[in-house]
Design an enzyme around this catalytic site. Sequence first.
Site, PDB file in Angstrom:
ATOM      1  N   HIS A 263      58.714 -16.962  86.597  1.00 48.50           N
ATOM      2  CA  HIS A 263      57.830 -17.154  85.303  1.00 48.50           C
ATOM      3  C   HIS A 263      57.079 -18.492  85.332  1.00 48.50           C
ATOM      4  O   HIS A 263      57.387 -19.484  85.500  1.00 48.50           O
ATOM      5  CB  HIS A 263      58.832 -17.521  84.175  1.00 48.50           C
ATOM      6  CG  HIS A 263      59.465 -16.015  83.580  1.00 48.50           C
ATOM      7  ND1 HIS A 263      59.728 -16.019  82.077  1.00 48.50           N
ATOM      8  CD2 HIS A 263      59.654 -14.985  84.093  1.00 48.50           C
ATOM      9  CE1 HIS A 263      60.167 -14.588  81.926  1.00 48.50           C
ATOM     10  NE2 HIS A 263      60.020 -14.070  83.276  1.00 48.50           N
TER      11      HIS A 263
ATOM     12  N   PRO B 189      71.060 -25.916  74.675  1.00 48.20           N
ATOM     13  CA  PRO B 189      70.427 -24.955  75.421  1.00 48.20           C
ATOM     14  C   PRO B 189      68.956 -24.938  75.389  1.00 48.20           C
ATOM     15  O   PRO B 189      68.252 -24.259  76.226  1.00 48.20           O
ATOM     16  CB  PRO B 189      71.079 -23.616  75.361  1.00 48.20           C
ATOM     17  CG  PRO B 189      71.816 -23.769  74.067  1.00 48.20           C
ATOM     18  CD  PRO B 189      71.818 -25.048  73.694  1.00 48.20           C
TER      19      PRO B 189
ATOM     20  N   TYR C  91      60.234 -29.462  81.362  1.00 49.80           N
ATOM     21  CA  TYR C  91      60.835 -28.021  81.171  1.00 49.80           C
ATOM     22  C   TYR C  91      61.289 -27.671  82.604  1.00 49.80           C
ATOM     23  O   TYR C  91      62.255 -27.079  82.928  1.00 49.80           O
ATOM     24  CB  TYR C  91      59.771 -27.107  80.619  1.00 49.80           C
ATOM     25  CG  TYR C  91      60.522 -25.772  80.214  1.00 49.80           C
ATOM     26  CD1 TYR C  91      60.244 -24.701  81.037  1.00 49.80           C
ATOM     27  CD2 TYR C  91      61.360 -25.508  79.069  1.00 49.80           C
ATOM     28  CE1 TYR C  91      60.808 -23.357  80.760  1.00 49.80           C
ATOM     29  CE2 TYR C  91      61.901 -24.303  78.655  1.00 49.80           C
ATOM     30  CZ  TYR C  91      61.514 -23.341  79.397  1.00 49.80           C
ATOM     31  OH  TYR C  91      62.205 -21.840  79.347  1.00 49.80           O
TER      32      TYR C  91
HETATM   33  P1  FAS Z   1      81.517 -24.402  83.444  1.00 46.15           P
HETATM   34  O1  FAS Z   1      81.986 -24.738  82.068  1.00 46.15           O
HETATM   35  O2  FAS Z   1      80.412 -23.376  83.695  1.00 46.15           O
HETATM   36  O3  FAS Z   1      82.777 -24.146  84.249  1.00 46.15           O
HETATM   37  C1  FAS Z   1      83.829 -24.921  84.493  1.00 46.15           C
HETATM   38  C2  FAS Z   1      85.095 -23.945  84.937  1.00 46.15           C
HETATM   39  O4  FAS Z   1      86.273 -24.956  84.820  1.00 46.15           O
HETATM   40  C3  FAS Z   1      85.160 -22.905  83.998  1.00 46.15           C
HETATM   41  O5  FAS Z   1      85.349 -21.548  84.943  1.00 46.15           O
HETATM   42  C4  FAS Z   1      86.628 -23.181  83.392  1.00 46.15           C
HETATM   43  O6  FAS Z   1      87.493 -21.837  83.282  1.00 46.15           O
HETATM   44  C5  FAS Z   1      87.380 -23.809  84.490  1.00 46.15           C
HETATM   45  N1  FAS Z   1      88.268 -24.953  83.940  1.00 46.15           N
HETATM   46  C6  FAS Z   1      88.301 -25.508  82.503  1.00 46.15           C
HETATM   47  N2  FAS Z   1      89.465 -26.395  82.576  1.00 46.15           N
HETATM   48  C7  FAS Z   1      90.132 -26.178  83.571  1.00 46.15           C
HETATM   49  C8  FAS Z   1      91.460 -26.458  84.110  1.00 46.15           C
HETATM   50  N3  FAS Z   1      92.196 -27.306  83.544  1.00 46.15           N
HETATM   51  N4  FAS Z   1      92.083 -26.142  85.183  1.00 46.15           N
HETATM   52  C9  FAS Z   1      91.284 -25.427  86.102  1.00 46.15           C
HETATM   53  N5  FAS Z   1      89.986 -24.676  85.519  1.00 46.15           N
HETATM   54  C10 FAS Z   1      89.333 -25.236  84.470  1.00 46.15           C
HETATM   55  N6  FAS Z   1      72.909 -23.718  79.982  1.00 46.15           N
HETATM   56  C11 FAS Z   1      71.593 -23.200  79.979  1.00 46.15           C
HETATM   57  O7  FAS Z   1      70.620 -23.665  80.999  1.00 46.15           O
HETATM   58  N7  FAS Z   1      71.179 -22.086  79.100  1.00 46.15           N
HETATM   59  C12 FAS Z   1      71.915 -21.352  78.231  1.00 46.15           C
HETATM   60  O8  FAS Z   1      71.476 -20.570  77.350  1.00 46.15           O
HETATM   61  C13 FAS Z   1      73.240 -21.808  78.406  1.00 46.15           C
HETATM   62  N8  FAS Z   1      74.113 -21.151  77.365  1.00 46.15           N
HETATM   63  C14 FAS Z   1      75.368 -21.568  77.402  1.00 46.15           C
HETATM   64  C15 FAS Z   1      76.190 -20.930  76.343  1.00 46.15           C
HETATM   65  C16 FAS Z   1      77.616 -21.349  76.074  1.00 46.15           C
HETATM   66  C17 FAS Z   1      78.499 -20.648  75.289  1.00 46.15           C
HETATM   67  C18 FAS Z   1      78.136 -22.394  76.964  1.00 46.15           C
HETATM   68  C19 FAS Z   1      79.627 -22.865  76.740  1.00 46.15           C
HETATM   69  C20 FAS Z   1      77.264 -23.157  77.703  1.00 46.15           C
HETATM   70  C21 FAS Z   1      75.783 -22.536  78.098  1.00 46.15           C
HETATM   71  N9  FAS Z   1      75.080 -23.170  79.050  1.00 46.15           N
HETATM   72  C22 FAS Z   1      73.748 -22.842  79.139  1.00 46.15           C
HETATM   73  C23 FAS Z   1      75.523 -24.307  79.682  1.00 46.15           C
HETATM   74  C24 FAS Z   1      76.262 -23.593  80.991  1.00 46.15           C
HETATM   75  O9  FAS Z   1      75.416 -22.681  81.523  1.00 46.15           O
HETATM   76  C25 FAS Z   1      76.560 -25.001  81.560  1.00 46.15           C
HETATM   77  O10 FAS Z   1      75.615 -25.837  81.955  1.00 46.15           O
HETATM   78  C26 FAS Z   1      77.046 -24.376  83.123  1.00 46.15           C
HETATM   79  O11 FAS Z   1      77.948 -23.507  83.103  1.00 46.15           O
HETATM   80  C27 FAS Z   1      77.740 -25.742  83.692  1.00 46.15           C
HETATM   81  O12 FAS Z   1      78.622 -25.338  84.812  1.00 46.15           O
HETATM   82  P2  FAS Z   1      79.929 -26.044  85.055  1.00 46.15           P
HETATM   83  O13 FAS Z   1      79.662 -27.287  85.010  1.00 46.15           O
HETATM   84  O14 FAS Z   1      80.227 -25.330  86.346  1.00 46.15           O
HETATM   85  O15 FAS Z   1      80.989 -25.692  83.958  1.00 46.15           O
HETATM   86  C1  PHB Z   2      68.721 -17.551  78.451  1.00 40.26           C
HETATM   87  O1  PHB Z   2      70.001 -17.673  78.015  1.00 40.26           O
HETATM   88  O2  PHB Z   2      67.815 -16.578  78.772  1.00 40.26           O
HETATM   89  C2  PHB Z   2      67.841 -18.853  77.747  1.00 40.26           C
HETATM   90  C3  PHB Z   2      68.755 -19.792  76.982  1.00 40.26           C
HETATM   91  C4  PHB Z   2      67.862 -20.982  76.634  1.00 40.26           C
HETATM   92  C5  PHB Z   2      66.778 -21.302  77.238  1.00 40.26           C
HETATM   93  C6  PHB Z   2      65.999 -20.274  78.073  1.00 40.26           C
HETATM   94  C7  PHB Z   2      66.768 -19.112  78.523  1.00 40.26           C
HETATM   95  O3  PHB Z   2      66.332 -22.409  76.872  1.00 40.26           O
END
Ligand code: FAS
Ligand code: PHB
Length: 396
Positions: A76, A293, A384
Site C-alpha cells: 500500500h 489501533p 504512519y
Molecule cells: P500479544 O497480546 O499479542 O501476545 C501475548 C501472548 O501472551 C498471548 O498469546 C497471551 O495468551 C500470552 N499470555 C498472556 N498472559 C500469559 C501468561 N500469564 N502466561 C503465558 N502466556 C501468557 N494492533 C495494530 O497494529 N492494529 C490493530 O488493528 C490491532 N487490533 C487489536 C485488537 C485487539 C482486540 C487487541 C487486544 C490488540 C490489537 N492490536 C492491534 C494490537 C496487537 O496487534 C498487539 O500490538 C500485538 O498483538 C502485540 O503483540 P505481543 O506483544 O506479542 O502481545
Molecule cells: C486492520 O486491522 O486492518 C487495521 C487496524 C487499524 C489500522 C489499520 C488497519 O489503523
Amino acid sequence: MSNVKRTRVAIVGAGPSGLLLSKLLDDHGIDSIVLERRSREHVEARVRAGLLEWSTVELLNEAGVGERMMREGLLHGGFALAFDGRMHRIDLEGLAGRPMLVYGQTEIERDLADATGDQVVWNAHDVAIHDVDGSAPRVTYSADGTHNELRCEFIAGCDGYHGVTRKSVPTGRIAHYERTYPFGWLGILADVPPVGDELIYANHADGFALCSMRSRARSRYYVQCALDDRIENWPDERFWAELKGRLPAEQAARVVEGPSIEKSIAPLRSFVAEPMRFGRLFLVGDAAHIVPPTGAKGLNLAAADVRVLHEGLVEYCRNGRTTLIDEYSERALSRVWKATRFSWWFTTLMHKFSDDAFTRKLQLAELDYLAESPAASRALAENYTGLPFAAQRRAD
Ligand code: FAS
Ligand code: PHB
C-alpha cells in the site's frame, strides 16, 4: 517435585513478539523456550492487526519467515482521509519514501509458529517469574500435569497487557502512564472485496470508521461505538448501514455487503510502562505499551522492541558485552513515546468525543490543513510508516 529445565532466554507469551524474538535468537544459535498459556489454535485465531511498517517487514524477512508474507501481502503506497463528504489521499511513498504492507497478524502468527518448532510450550499455566535481580532468574509453570522450573539467564516478558510479567514488578519500581478513550472499535471481518485499493480513515459527525482489508477478497471494517456497547446490538445489517453512513457517498456506494465471519469490540487505551527492564527481565510489546489501533502501531511497536532486544541479547551471548541490553529500555521507549503521541493525535483527530461543535470545527480545520499542506501530510506519512530507529550508542 519439579522438572528442572535450562535455557538461555525464557520467553513468556507466544504472540508475535515472543515468537519473533525466539526465532531471531534461534537464528543466532541462542537457545530459548517460549511459555504460552493458550493453545496454538487459540492464539492463531485472534483477529488483530493488519498493517505492517516496512521495518517490520524487513525484520520478518531477516527472521526467515517472510516468504508467504511477500507473496500474499498487499503493498500500500497510500491511504485516504475521508471527511466533510470528501476524500484526500496521503501519498506515503511520495511523502515518506516507503509503503506499508497489508498482511494479517493471524498470518504472521502462523508463519512464526511454523518456524519456531518445539521450543514453544503451549498451554503452559501458572507461569511465575523469580529472582530477576540476580544472575540466575527462574520461571516456574505447569504443563501436562507436571510442575516445571525453567532456569535461564534472561526473561522476556512478551505476555501482553494482561500478562503476568509486568505485574510481577514491585509497584515502587515501575511507572504507568495511561489514557483511556470514551469509545471502542466494533470490527468485522467479511469475505467481500474491499471498498477500494487502499485504506480509508473516515471522520464523520456520527463517529469514526475505517475501511481496511486482509486480501482482495476479504475486508476488515471498523466503526467507532460506545464503550459499553455489545456486539449483540450490532446485527450485520446495522453495521453495514452505519459504515456506509459514515463514508462519502461515492465510497458508500462501492461497499459490498456480506455476512460477518468475525465481529468484536475492542476498547482503546494509551498505556506505557517505564522502564522496560528490571534486572534480567525485559518487557516487550503489549506487556509494556498499548496504543489505540488508529495509527496501526501496536504490532509494529512490538516488532521494534524485538529488534532492539534481540540485538542486545546476541551481543551479550556472543561476547559478554552488555552495552546494547543496557540501552534497551531507553532506545525502545524513545520510539514507543513517539508512536504513542502519534496514535493519540490521530485518534483525537478522527473520532467523535462529544457533541461539542467547537471541537468538531477544530477537527475539520486540521483535516483541511492536512489536505492543503504537503508539510503537514509529510509529518503524518512519516509517523504512519514508522519513524527511524534511534541510533545505537557506539558499542565500546
Ligand atoms: P500479544 O497480546 O499479542 O501476545 C501475548 C501472548 O501472551 C498471548 O498469546 C497471551 O495468551 C500470552 N499470555 C498472556 N498472559 C500469559 C501468561 N500469564 N502466561 C503465558 N502466556 C501468557 N494492533 C495494530 O497494529 N492494529 C490493530 O488493528 C490491532 N487490533 C487489536 C485488537 C485487539 C482486540 C487487541 C487486544 C490488540 C490489537 N492490536 C492491534 C494490537 C496487537 O496487534 C498487539 O500490538 C500485538 O498483538 C502485540 O503483540 P505481543 O506483544 O506479542 O502481545
Ligand atoms: C486492520 O486491522 O486492518 C487495521 C487496524 C487499524 C489500522 C489499520 C488497519 O489503523
